[in-house]
Motif scaffolding. Structure first.
Motif, PDB file in Angstrom:
ATOM      1  N   GLU A  96       0.887  -1.435   0.093  1.00 55.04           N
ATOM      2  CA  GLU A  96      -0.043  -0.172  -0.004  1.00 55.04           C
ATOM      3  C   GLU A  96       0.873   1.228  -0.031  1.00 55.04           C
ATOM      4  N   VAL A  97       1.930   1.204   0.853  1.00 55.42           N
ATOM      5  CA  VAL A  97       2.779   2.159   1.189  1.00 55.42           C
ATOM      6  C   VAL A  97       3.545   2.515  -0.482  1.00 55.42           C
ATOM      7  N   LEU A  98       3.940   1.659  -1.014  1.00 62.14           N
ATOM      8  CA  LEU A  98       4.624   1.772  -2.067  1.00 62.14           C
ATOM      9  C   LEU A  98       3.616   2.352  -3.335  1.00 62.14           C
ATOM     10  N   SER A  99       2.678   1.559  -3.386  1.00 61.50           N
ATOM     11  CA  SER A  99       1.789   1.791  -4.674  1.00 61.50           C
ATOM     12  C   SER A  99       0.750   3.112  -4.521  1.00 61.50           C
ATOM     13  N   GLY A 100       0.312   3.340  -3.121  1.00 62.14           N
ATOM     14  CA  GLY A 100      -0.693   4.460  -2.912  1.00 62.14           C
ATOM     15  C   GLY A 100      -1.977   3.914  -3.461  1.00 62.14           C
ATOM     16  N   ARG A 101      -2.171   2.690  -3.215  1.00 65.75           N
ATOM     17  CA  ARG A 101      -3.691   2.114  -3.449  1.00 65.75           C
ATOM     18  C   ARG A 101      -3.995   1.200  -2.542  1.00 65.75           C
ATOM     19  N   GLN A 102      -5.483   0.571  -2.268  1.00 70.46           N
ATOM     20  CA  GLN A 102      -5.813   0.047  -1.601  1.00 70.46           C
ATOM     21  C   GLN A 102      -5.624  -1.548  -2.022  1.00 70.46           C
ATOM     22  N   ALA A 132      15.464   5.366  -5.182  1.00 72.03           N
ATOM     23  CA  ALA A 132      16.617   5.033  -5.729  1.00 72.03           C
ATOM     24  C   ALA A 132      16.276   3.509  -6.117  1.00 72.03           C
ATOM     25  N   PRO A 133      16.954   3.292  -7.346  1.00 75.43           N
ATOM     26  CA  PRO A 133      16.445   1.789  -7.937  1.00 75.43           C
ATOM     27  C   PRO A 133      16.977   0.522  -7.013  1.00 75.43           C
ATOM     28  N   VAL A 134      18.264   0.775  -6.403  1.00 76.90           N
ATOM     29  CA  VAL A 134      18.614  -0.188  -5.402  1.00 76.90           C
ATOM     30  C   VAL A 134      17.615  -0.141  -4.194  1.00 76.90           C
ATOM     31  N   CYS A 135      16.966   0.835  -3.832  1.00 77.75           N
ATOM     32  CA  CYS A 135      16.123   0.780  -2.708  1.00 77.75           C
ATOM     33  C   CYS A 135      15.059   0.187  -2.853  1.00 77.75           C
ATOM     34  N   LEU A 136      14.524   0.523  -4.123  1.00 79.17           N
ATOM     35  CA  LEU A 136      13.047  -0.022  -4.503  1.00 79.17           C
ATOM     36  C   LEU A 136      13.336  -1.517  -4.683  1.00 79.17           C
ATOM     37  N   ARG A 167       6.248  -0.845 -11.839  1.00 80.19           N
ATOM     38  CA  ARG A 167       5.074  -0.357 -12.448  1.00 80.19           C
ATOM     39  C   ARG A 167       3.995  -0.113 -11.333  1.00 80.19           C
ATOM     40  N   ILE A 168       4.243  -0.571 -10.086  1.00 79.98           N
ATOM     41  CA  ILE A 168       3.051  -0.518  -9.223  1.00 79.98           C
ATOM     42  C   ILE A 168       3.448   0.880  -8.394  1.00 79.98           C
ATOM     43  N   VAL A 169       4.426   1.351  -8.694  1.00 86.47           N
ATOM     44  CA  VAL A 169       4.829   2.592  -7.593  1.00 86.47           C
ATOM     45  C   VAL A 169       4.114   3.654  -7.902  1.00 86.47           C
ATOM     46  N   ASP A 170       3.719   4.365  -6.496  1.00 87.37           N
ATOM     47  CA  ASP A 170       2.442   5.444  -6.519  1.00 87.37           C
ATOM     48  C   ASP A 170       3.348   6.603  -7.604  1.00 87.37           C
ATOM     49  N   LEU A 174      -4.060  -6.165  -5.219  1.00 87.95           N
ATOM     50  CA  LEU A 174      -2.738  -5.625  -5.139  1.00 87.95           C
ATOM     51  C   LEU A 174      -1.547  -6.661  -4.863  1.00 87.95           C
ATOM     52  N   VAL A 175      -1.692  -7.527  -4.002  1.00 88.90           N
ATOM     53  CA  VAL A 175      -0.891  -8.542  -3.806  1.00 88.90           C
ATOM     54  C   VAL A 175      -0.523  -9.389  -5.084  1.00 88.90           C
ATOM     55  N   LYS A 176      -1.635  -9.787  -5.743  1.00 84.83           N
ATOM     56  CA  LYS A 176      -1.341 -10.707  -6.961  1.00 84.83           C
ATOM     57  C   LYS A 176      -0.579  -9.828  -7.879  1.00 84.83           C
TER      58      LYS A 176
END
Length: 882
Positions: A725-731, A770-774, A759-762, A744-746
Motif C-alpha cells: 500500500e505504501v509503495l503503490s498508493g492504492r488499496q 533509488a533503484p537499489v532501494c526499490l 509499475r506499481i509505484v505510486d 494488489l498482492v497478486k
C-alpha cells in the motif's frame, strides 16, 4: 414427437437449448410443465431412486427408478420394502419405503465434483414398523447428515400443512478427484432402552451441479462471502458440506423442481418468515429481458428475479425495517445468499434506491444499491453472499435479515428478490441438528403396557429431560453470572480510580498512571455532550470524538460504542487488557475507559495526523514523501516486533492494516486497535493458535483463513500488504480493476516476478526512490507475503531489512544517483537478470547489520459495500485525525 424434440434440444449447447426449447414450448402444449429455465444447466449426473419400489415412473421432470431393479444397495442386512399403512395422495417416491432394524447402505458411482444429495421421507407406520420408533442416523461419505433423527417428532414440528408427514432434506457434497463412489448409510439409533429403533427412506436423489454454484471459485476473489461482523472473507471450500435450510422466492409463488434451471431445486414462498409489513407483491413479468452478465444464468430461475418484495412508497418507511426471521439450529455457521434484480421502472439510476442490510442485527452494508452493483444496467441479476455464526443456544434461535432505507436514497425503500440459507458442516463433518421438543400433552391415566411407549418420546424420557433441563437451566444461569462477573473483574482490573486498592478477586488493580477510569460526566464534558461537531471518525461500532480533558488542556480520542448495544464487549475488554499493559513508542496509548450508564468508551492519546490510509489514497491530504513512508514502515515494524517478542507472552495483533496505523504530530507511526488481538502460542510445543478467522479483507494471511491456524507470521503477512500500500498508493482490493490488477498482492507478485515492480509505484513517488532501494524494499514486502508462513521473516528481521532499505536510500541520495522527476517506467530492468527474493534465514549474516529493534531496547475504497462490523468495537471506518 415431444420426446424427439426434447432429445434434439438436449444435444445442443446451453444457448441453443434455450432458443430451441422456447420454440418447442410455443408449438407443443403437450409439455405444459416444462420451462425455458429447466435446461439452462443439464446435469451431468442424475439419480432419482424410489426406495423399496419395484416400478419406475416419471414425475415432475424426474425419472424415478425403483431400488429393487438396481444394484445400489451394497449393504442391506435384513432390509425390507413395504408400502405405508396410510397411503398419501401427495405424488412422489412415497408409495414404498426401504426399512431396516440394521444398518443399510446405498452406493453410487459418480464423477468428481459437487452434487445435490436429497432425501425424501414419509413419516407414517409401515406394516410392523411403528412410526414412533423411527430413530436413526444418516451418513454420506465423511459427513453426518442426520444424527438420532426422530422422524415422527420432526414431522409433527413441520409447519407445512400442504404436505403432512412429508420430510425433505437437501445437501451439497463435493466428491474430490479420486473419490468416485459415494456411500449413503442409514443406521438405526439402537440403545439398551430402545432396542426396536429402525431406519427408513422413501427416496434418494443425486444431481450434479456447476462447480462454483455455492462453492467458492478460487480465481474469483471478488465473490468470496463476507463474514458478518468482520471484513474477513469465508471461502466455501470443496471439503465442506452444506445443508439447504431455506430457498425462498421472495414475494413470488412456489417454484417446482421442473421449473428450476435444471438442478430440480424447489423454491418456496417467504410468507411464513416475513415478520413486518410490506407492499403488495410486484411482478414485473417480461417488461425487461434479463441479462446474466454479473452471475451465471443457472443461479436461479428467471421467475425469481421478476418478483420482488419491497416496502412500497411512503414517508413512514424510514421508521421500520423489512424483516425476515429464519429459525435455525444454534452452534452452526451459515451461508446466506441474497438475490437482487432491479426492474422497477421508477428506479432509473444508481442512487435512486439505496438501503442498509443487517444480518443478525449487524450491519453488513450501508450502501446496497442494485443499479450501482450492475453499473446502471437494469434486468441484471446479482447475488451477495454472507457467512454468519449462530452461537450455542438452548432454544432454536432465529437468524434475522433486515433491510432499511438509506436516508440519502431518492426513493425511501428496500427490496429483495430471493434468499437461500445453507448450514455449513462442523469440523467433525457433522451437519445434524437436535430433534424438536416433544409436543406438550395433557396428563393421561397410567398406561398398563409399557411397550406402548415410544422408543424416542416416552413420558419417562420427557420427565428425565425435564429434570435435566431444569438442572441445565440453573447451571446456565449460574454460568451466566460467573461469566458476567469474570468480564466485570477484567474491566475492574483497570478501574482503580486513585487508591490502588485491590478488587473482587483479591488481585491488585493496575496502577492509575496506566489505566484511568473516566466517569460518564467527564466524557460528556470532554465532548460537549457528544456534540456531532466533535466527531472525527465513524465505524460500525459508533463514533470517534476529539475531546479535551485536564481542564481542556489535553486533546484525546474518545471511541464510543453505540449506546445500549451489548455487542463488542469482548473486544472492549480485550482492548483494555492489552493496551493497559503495553508501552512502546510505536503503539497507541490507552489513557482510560468509561464503563457506566450503559456506555462502553475508550480514551486514547490523540493522533494529530490520523490514519496512514488517509495519506496514501482517496484523500485530499498532501502526499507523503518516500522517506516519510520508510520511517513510518520502520516504526510500525518496531511496534509489531515489540508485540511479538518484547512482552511476557507473544501478542498477535490480527488486524494490521493502514487504517489501524495512526500518525502523531511528528509523523511517528503507532499501531492501534487491539480488539481482535490474541495471545500467541504459550507452550513450547505449540506452533499456532486455533481460532476462528477475524481480520480485514485484503490483509488476511491465506494460511490463517484456510487452516484457522493463527501465528505471529499472520501479522507479518498483513504488514507485507501494508508495505505494498505504501509503495503503490492504492488499496489492497479494487473490484473495478481489470482482473490482473484487482488484488494488489497478486499484481505486485506478478510484476516482481517479471522484474517490473516499478509499475506499481505510486505516481506521487516517481523520481524519489533509488533503484537499489526499490529493489530491496520489494524483497522485504514479497518475503512477508510468502505463502508458507514458516518462510516469512520475523518482525525483528523485517525491522533490520527496512533499516537497510533506508540506509540504501540515504546513500543513493548522498552519492547523487537520484534524478529529479525520474520515471521508473523507463527502467523496466530495474531488477536486472539476477533479480530474486531475499533469503530471510541468512539475512543477519548476509547484511552484517544489527537487527536490534526499538522493541528490543525495552521502551517501558472507499468501497460502499465493504463495511465495518457493528460488533467489532476496535475497528474504525474512515478514521480522521484522532
Amino acid at each position: 414427437m415431444c420426446a424427439a424434440s426434447i432429445a434434439l434440444a438436449i444435444s445442443m449447447d446451453t444457448n441453443c437449448i434455450r432458443i430451441a426449447l422456447g420454440t418447442i414450448l410455443l408449438i407443443l402444449p403437450c409439455l405444459p410443465f416444462l420451462s425455458i429455465a429447466e435446461v439452462i444447466y443439464p446435469p451431468l449426473e442424475l439419480f432419482s431412486i424410489s426406495c423399496g419400489s419395484s416400478t419406475n415412473f416419471t414425475l415432475d421432470g424426474r425419472n424415478w427408478i425403483g431400488d429393487n431393479n438396481s444394484k445400489l444397495l451394497s449393504e442391506s442386512q435384513g432390509s425390507v420394502a413395504a408400502p405405508p399403512n396410510t397411503p398419501t395422495t401427495i405424488q412422489g417416491p412415497y408409495t414404498y419405503a426401504r426399512l431396516s432394524h440394521s444398518k443399510f447402505t446405498y452406493s453410487f458411482s459418480l464423477k468428481a465434483g459437487p452434487k445435490f444429495v436429497r432425501l425424501f421421507f414419509y413419516s407414517v407406520s409401515y406394516q410392523s414398523f411403528d412410526r414412533t420408533k423411527a430413530c436413526f442416523s444418516v451418513t454420506a461419505g465423511p459427513y453426518t447428515l442426520l444424527r438420532d433423527f426422530d422422524a415422527s417428532l420432526n414431522a409433527a414440528a413441520d409447519d407445512d400443512p400442504g404436505q403432512p408427514d412429508i420430510l425433505f432434506r437437501e445437501y451439497c457434497i463435493n466428491l474430490e478427484d479420486g473419490h468416485k463412489q459415494l456411500n449413503i448409510t442409514f443406521i438405526p439409533s439402537k440403545t439398551a432402552q430402545h432396542p426396536y429403533s429402525y431406519a427408513f427412506i422413501n427416496g434418494i436423489e443425486i444431481v450434479s451441479m456447476p462447480p462454483f454454484l455455492y462453492y467458492t471459485n478460487p480465481h474469483d476473489y471478488a465473490r468470496v462471502p463476507q463474514i458478518v461482523g468482520t471484513l474477513s472473507q469465508y471461502h466455501i471450500e470443496n471439503s465442506l458440506a452444506l445443508e439447504t435450510i431455506y430457498r425462498l422466492n421472495v414475494a413470488g409463488n412456489d417454484i417446482t423442481a421442473s421449473r428450476d434451471t435444471g438442478m430440480l431445486r424447489t423454491w418456496k414462498v417467504d410468507d411464513n418468515y416475513l415478520t413486518t409489513q410490506s407492499a403488495p407483491s410486484v411482478d414485473f413479468g417480461r417488461i425487461t429481458k434479463l441479462s446474466f452478465n454479473m452471475t451465471q444464468n443457472y443461479t436461479a430461475p428467471d421467475e425469481v428475479y421478476r418478483t420482488v418484495r419491497n416496502m412500497g412508497m411512503g414517508s413512514m418507511n424510514m421508521r421500520f425495517n423489512l424483516t425476515w426471521q429464519l429459525p435455525v439450529d444454534s452452534g452452526f455457521t451459515y451461508l446466506l445468499r441474497l438475490h437482487f434484480c432491479q426492474l422497477d421502472p421508477q428506479v432509473r439510476l444508481a442512487g435512486d434506491l439505496m438501503f442498509f442490510i443487517y444480518i443478525e442485527d449487524q450491519l453488513v452494508t450501508n450502501w446496497a444499491d442494485v443499479l450501482l452493483w450492475t453499473y446502471n444496467q437494469k434486468g441484471v441479476p446479482v447475488v451477495r453472499d454472507y457467512v454468519v455464526s449462530i452461537p450455542v443456544n438452548q432454544k432454536k434461535p432465529n437468524l434475522s435479515l433486515k433491510l432499511h432505507p438509506h436516508p440519502q436514497s431518492n426513493i425511501k425503500d428496500a427490496q429483495l428478490n430471493a434468499l437461500e440459507l445453507f448450514k455449513i458442516n462442523e469440523s467433525t463433518g457433522n451437519l445434524a441438528g437436535p430433534n424438536p421438543d416433544p409436543p406438550q400433552q395433557t396428563p393421561k391415566a397410567p398406561v398398563e403396557n409399557s411397550k406402548k411407549k415410544s422408543s424416542c418420546t416416552t413420558r419417562t424420557l420427557a420427565a428425565v429431560a425435564g429434570a435435566v433441563s431444569g438442572v441445565v437451566w440453573v447451571s446456565l444461569v449460574v454460568a451466566f453470572f460467573l461469566i458476567k462477573r469474570k468480564k466485570n473483574v477484567a474491566i475492574d482490573k483497570c478501574s482503580n480510580q486513585n487508591d490502588g486498592s485491590s478488587h473482587g478477586d483479591g488481585s491488585s488493580s493496575l496502577p492509575t498512571n496506566l489505566c484511568r477510569h473516566f466517569s460518564i460526566e467527564e466524557i460528556r464534558a470532554a465532548t460537549n455532550n457528544f456534540d456531532e461537531l466533535f466527531i472525527v471518525g465513524t465505524g460500525g461500532f459508533g463514533n470517534v470524538y476529539k475531546g479535551y480533558i485536564e481542564d481542556s488542556s489535553t486533546p484525546v480520542a474518545i471511541k464510543r460504542l453505540k449506546p445500549g448495544s451489548r455487542q463488542g464487549v469482548d473486544e472492549f475488554v480485550t482492548e483494555i487488557e492489552m493496551l493497559s499493559q503495553l508501552r512502546h513508542l510505536n503503539l497507541v496509548s490507552l489513557l482510560g475507559y468509561c464503563y457506566e450508564s450503559n456506555e462502553m468508551i475508550l480514551v486514547y492519546e490523540f493522533m494529530d495526523h490520523g490514519a496512514l490510509r488517509d495519506h496514501l489514497y482517496d484523500t485530499d491530504n498532501p502526499s507523503l514523501s518516500w522517506k516519510q513512508r520508510l520511517h513510518i514502515c520502520i516504526g510500525v515494524a518496531r511496534g509489531l516486533n515489540y508485540l511479538h517478542t518484547g512482552v511476557k507472552h507473544m501478542i498477535i495483533h490480527r488486524d494490521v492494516k493502514s487504517t489501524n496505523i495512526l500518525l502523531d504530530a511528528k509523523w511517528a507511526a503507532k499501531v492501534s486497535d487491539f480488539g481482535l488481538s490474541r495471545i500467541g502460542p504459550t507452550g513450547i510445543s505449540m506452533t499456532h493458535v486455533n481460532t476462528g478467522v477475524k481480520g480485514s479483507i485484503g490483509y488476511l494471511d491465506p494460511e490463517y483463513y484456510k487452516r484457522l491456524r493463527l501465528t505471529e507470521k499472520s501479522d507479518v503477512y498483513s504488514f507485507g500488504v501494508v508495505l505494498l500500500e505504501v509503495l503503490s498508493g492504492r488499496q489492497p482490493l479494487l473490484h473495478w480493476e481489470e482482473k490482473q490488477r484487482m488484488s494488489l498482492v497478486k499484481w505486485a507478485k506478478h510484476c516482481y516476478e517479471k522484474g517490473t515492480l516499478s509499475r506499481i509505484v505510486d505516481a506521487e513517488l516517481k523520481g524519489q526512490i533509488a533503484p537499489v532501494c526499490l529493489r530491496k524494499f520489494g524483497d522485504v514486502a514479497l518475503s512477508c507475503l510468502l505463502e508458507d508462513g514458516t518462510q516469512r521473516p520475523s518482525m525483528k528481521d523485517v525491522v533490520g531489512m527496512l533499516e537497510l532499505v533506508l540506509q540504501l536510500q540515504d546513500s543513493a541520495a548522498n552519492d547523487g544517483v537520484m534524478e529529479s522527476g525520474r520515471d521508473y517506467e523507463d527502467s523496466e530492468d530495474v531488477f536486472g537478470s539476477s533479480h530474486s527474493s531475499v533469503h530471510v534465514s541468512d539475512y543477519s549474516k548476509s547484511t552484517g547489520l544489527s537487527t536490534t529493534s526499538e522493541g528490543d531496547r525495552s521502551y517501558g475504497s472507499k468501497e460502499s459495500f465493504v463495511l465495518i462490523s457493528n460488533d467489532v468495537f476496535s475497528e474504525i471506518k474512515d478514521p480522521k485525525g484522532r
